[in-house]
Scaffold this active site. Structure first.
Site, PDB file in Angstrom:
ATOM      1  N   GLU A  16      -3.255  -4.340  -3.078  1.00 32.62           N
ATOM      2  CA  GLU A  16      -2.186  -5.244  -2.310  1.00 32.62           C
ATOM      3  C   GLU A  16      -2.643  -6.974  -2.405  1.00 32.62           C
ATOM      4  O   GLU A  16      -3.539  -6.993  -1.563  1.00 32.62           O
ATOM      5  CB  GLU A  16      -1.762  -4.697  -1.047  1.00 32.62           C
ATOM      6  CG  GLU A  16      -1.202  -3.358  -1.092  1.00 32.62           C
ATOM      7  CD  GLU A  16      -2.229  -2.227  -1.333  1.00 32.62           C
ATOM      8  OE1 GLU A  16      -2.080  -1.210  -1.953  1.00 32.62           O
ATOM      9  OE2 GLU A  16      -3.504  -2.449  -0.641  1.00 32.62           O
ATOM     10  N   LEU A  17      -1.932  -7.687  -2.931  1.00 30.23           N
ATOM     11  CA  LEU A  17      -2.273  -9.108  -3.020  1.00 30.23           C
ATOM     12  C   LEU A  17      -2.475  -9.644  -1.785  1.00 30.23           C
ATOM     13  O   LEU A  17      -1.574  -9.753  -0.982  1.00 30.23           O
ATOM     14  CB  LEU A  17      -1.364  -9.796  -4.090  1.00 30.23           C
ATOM     15  CG  LEU A  17      -1.846 -11.374  -4.298  1.00 30.23           C
ATOM     16  CD1 LEU A  17      -3.225 -11.450  -4.955  1.00 30.23           C
ATOM     17  CD2 LEU A  17      -0.518 -11.859  -5.196  1.00 30.23           C
ATOM     18  N   ASP A  18      -3.718 -10.147  -1.657  1.00 26.88           N
ATOM     19  CA  ASP A  18      -3.913 -11.081  -0.378  1.00 26.88           C
ATOM     20  C   ASP A  18      -3.636 -10.259   1.115  1.00 26.88           C
ATOM     21  O   ASP A  18      -3.245 -10.873   1.982  1.00 26.88           O
ATOM     22  CB  ASP A  18      -3.208 -12.182  -0.328  1.00 26.88           C
ATOM     23  CG  ASP A  18      -3.829 -13.334  -1.237  1.00 26.88           C
ATOM     24  OD1 ASP A  18      -4.952 -13.086  -1.753  1.00 26.88           O
ATOM     25  OD2 ASP A  18      -2.972 -14.019  -1.940  1.00 26.88           O
ATOM     26  N   GLU A  19      -3.888  -8.851   1.171  1.00 27.58           N
ATOM     27  CA  GLU A  19      -3.252  -8.129   2.070  1.00 27.58           C
ATOM     28  C   GLU A  19      -4.359  -7.241   2.619  1.00 27.58           C
ATOM     29  O   GLU A  19      -4.433  -6.309   3.281  1.00 27.58           O
ATOM     30  CB  GLU A  19      -1.857  -7.396   2.012  1.00 27.58           C
ATOM     31  CG  GLU A  19      -0.786  -8.202   1.800  1.00 27.58           C
ATOM     32  CD  GLU A  19       0.620  -7.522   1.776  1.00 27.58           C
ATOM     33  OE1 GLU A  19       0.558  -6.115   1.899  1.00 27.58           O
ATOM     34  OE2 GLU A  19       1.567  -8.208   1.274  1.00 27.58           O
TER      35      GLU A  19
END
Length: 277
Positions: free
Chosen positions: A217-220
């Site tokens: 999950e991108l940047d999460e």
């Protein structure tokens, strides 16, 4: 150093302290945290004693099994092997190299990977291997080469020091718990190019940065460390960029240091960082 997580229950520390004392170990420092939300118990203990590591592990193992500990013994004198990835902006990279050289970070930098040539001169001046992995052959081939460097270098941690490439889900999954990223605090409000200029145009008064573990999950991913600075209307966009870079570098170096000192536990979608201040 002994660190572990376990299902929370009374008597964990009493059992371990008694066992360690009976076998000549002195507890020189201990940090603990019990999470009521996840019912997990987390501990990091600094030990001294004359028993070899393998012998001490054999002593601890039966009690650890009875208490359902997920545990490990670490030698704090052994530096973590780190591979750094960077693109064109070198502020985080240079900060990590400098802090390693002045012994503020207990790491060995085994190399630097980049999709650009911009930082080669700086990296090689410090005597470090520089691996230019062009995107010309496509992301799958580039990431395969990246993973090969990680394996061959023996890197235990990969640090994305403003590496401006979106990782594939497969790549992220393979580095689960072993890859830290840094990004500015404007996501998701100001995406894409020149986020500080976008924030300046909107009159933002707080700027900051977040270091986190990489997940698909991108940047999460689970957040490790964050920091902010207050700015006023008089601060220019270029000044905001400079302030932001200082924050990014300091936040990332703290996250790397805590990982190298084995202070960080992933706890579901968040982290527990023991004695981080």
């Amino acid at each position: 150093m002994l660190r572990f997580r376990a299902p929370d229950r009374p008597g964990i520390m009493a059992a371990l302290a008694t066992l360690l004392a009976a076998n000549g170990c002195d507890v020189r420092g201990a940090e603990v945290y019990g999470d009521d939300d996840t019912c997990g118990f987390f501990c990091r203990m600094v030990l001294t004693g004359s028993s070899p590591r393998e012998e001490l592990a054999a002593i601890i193992e039966p009690t650890a099994r009875d208490l359902s500990l997920d545990w490990e013994l670490r030698d704090l004198g052994t530096r973590l092997k780190v591979l750094i990835a960077v693109s064109k902006f070198g502020h985080c990279l240079v900060d990590l190299i400098h802090k390693r050289e002045i012994a503020q970070l207990p790491i060995d930098i085994v190399g630097v990977v980049s999709n650009h040539e911009a930082m080669r001169k700086t990296v090689e001046w410090h005597g470090l291997p520089y691996h230019h992995l062009s995107m010309d052959r496509g992301k799958p081939a580039q990431e395969e080469a990246f993973l090969s460097i990680i394996e061959q270098s023996g890197a235990e941690l990969t640090v994305l020091a403003r590496y401006m490439q979106i990782l594939s889900d497969d790549f992220s999954a393979k580095l689960s718990g072993r890859c830290i990223n840094i990004h500015h605090s404007f996501l998701p409000s100001f995406k894409g190019a020149k986020p500080y200029h976008q924030a300046h145009a909107r009159g933002v008064k707080l700027i900051g940065a977040t270091a986190h573990f990489v997940t698909p999950e991108l940047d999460e991913g689970p957040i490790i460390e964050q920091d902010v600075r207050r700015v006023s209307h008089s601060v220019t966009a270029e000044e905001m960029v400079a302030i932001g870079r200082e924050i990014e570098a300091s936040v990332l170096s703290r996250a790397v240091r805590w990982q190298a000192e084995h202070r960080i536990f992933q706890n579901g979608n968040k982290t527990v960082v023991l004695s981080s201040i």
